[in-house]
Design a protein around this motif. Sequence first.
Motif, PDB file in Angstrom:
ATOM      1  N   MET A  89      12.632 -19.412   4.618  1.00  0.00           N
ATOM      2  CA  MET A  89      11.718 -18.363   4.196  1.00  0.00           C
ATOM      3  C   MET A  89      10.732 -18.042   5.313  1.00  0.00           C
ATOM      4  N   MET A  90      10.239 -16.839   5.289  1.00  0.00           N
ATOM      5  CA  MET A  90       9.247 -16.414   6.264  1.00  0.00           C
ATOM      6  C   MET A  90       8.053 -15.808   5.518  1.00  0.00           C
ATOM      7  N   LYS A  91       6.888 -15.923   6.121  1.00  0.00           N
ATOM      8  CA  LYS A  91       5.677 -15.269   5.630  1.00  0.00           C
ATOM      9  C   LYS A  91       5.206 -14.325   6.735  1.00  0.00           C
ATOM     10  N   THR A  92       4.829 -13.111   6.363  1.00  0.00           N
ATOM     11  CA  THR A  92       4.333 -12.142   7.333  1.00  0.00           C
ATOM     12  C   THR A  92       2.898 -11.782   6.987  1.00  0.00           C
ATOM     13  N   LEU A  93       2.042 -11.883   7.996  1.00  0.00           N
ATOM     14  CA  LEU A  93       0.621 -11.609   7.825  1.00  0.00           C
ATOM     15  C   LEU A  93       0.223 -10.449   8.729  1.00  0.00           C
ATOM     16  N   TYR A  94      -0.368  -9.433   8.119  1.00  0.00           N
ATOM     17  CA  TYR A  94      -0.926  -8.299   8.845  1.00  0.00           C
ATOM     18  C   TYR A  94      -2.440  -8.443   8.785  1.00  0.00           C
ATOM     19  N   ILE A  95      -3.071  -8.540   9.928  1.00  0.00           N
ATOM     20  CA  ILE A  95      -4.512  -8.745  10.019  1.00  0.00           C
ATOM     21  C   ILE A  95      -5.125  -7.441  10.533  1.00  0.00           C
ATOM     22  N   LEU A  96      -5.928  -6.791   9.709  1.00  0.00           N
ATOM     23  CA  LEU A  96      -6.468  -5.469  10.008  1.00  0.00           C
ATOM     24  C   LEU A  96      -7.991  -5.497  10.006  1.00  0.00           C
ATOM     25  N   ARG A  97      -8.570  -5.017  11.111  1.00  0.00           N
ATOM     26  CA  ARG A  97     -10.020  -4.840  11.132  1.00  0.00           C
ATOM     27  C   ARG A  97     -10.332  -3.490  10.489  1.00  0.00           C
ATOM     28  N   HIS A  98     -11.389  -3.427   9.690  1.00  0.00           N
ATOM     29  CA  HIS A  98     -11.759  -2.165   9.052  1.00  0.00           C
ATOM     30  C   HIS A  98     -11.957  -1.076  10.099  1.00  0.00           C
ATOM     31  N   ALA A  99     -11.805   0.162   9.676  1.00  0.00           N
ATOM     32  CA  ALA A  99     -11.961   1.311  10.566  1.00  0.00           C
ATOM     33  C   ALA A  99     -13.448   1.556  10.859  1.00  0.00           C
ATOM     34  N   LYS A 100     -13.698   2.525  11.718  1.00  0.00           N
ATOM     35  CA  LYS A 100     -15.044   2.829  12.222  1.00  0.00           C
ATOM     36  C   LYS A 100     -15.989   3.210  11.084  1.00  0.00           C
ATOM     37  N   SER A 101     -17.127   2.526  11.031  1.00  0.00           N
ATOM     38  CA  SER A 101     -18.086   2.788   9.960  1.00  0.00           C
ATOM     39  C   SER A 101     -19.213   3.690  10.432  1.00  0.00           C
TER      40      SER A 101
END
Length: 165
Positions: free
Chosen positions: A1-13
């Motif tokens: 099995m594999m786990k996929t993690l997408y790490i996203l910084r919030h957009a411009k505030s």
Amino acid sequence: MMKTLYILRHAKSSWKFEGLSDQDRPLNKRGREDAQLMGQELASRGLKPDLILASPAVRALTTATLVGKELGYQPEDIVLDERVYAAGIKDLMEVVQETPKDVQSLLLVGHNEGISDFANELSPENLARLPTAGIVALQFDCDNWTEISRDNADFLFFDFPKNYK
């Protein structure tokens, strides 16, 4: 099995509204456009995470909502976790490790500096500081989120809005 993690910084505030608390700051126009763009780019890759988990801060939740919309998510399907706001590596690791085992892919939306530090903690590649709306994708050779580490991680991609402008 594999786990996929997408790490996203919030957009411009936006800093336009002086009376707002940090948690209540909205995205500015560019931030809304960049979040939508990154959602479109993820959709063009055929990606649809099983779960979107975000900080409850307005700018992170709005980023998650705009990206999620492009991926076919309803806003009410986004899970908020107070611990993601102002989180460091240890906090973010705890949040991710609590993800149910049946979730194969997770999109985590948070804030710098913690989100960049967390991505660098797990990535086998050296990453720059994540720009606003920047996303890192990592895949882990494991069955459970409690087992994720740099040792079983594969770097998939690092993408951000300026790649398209």
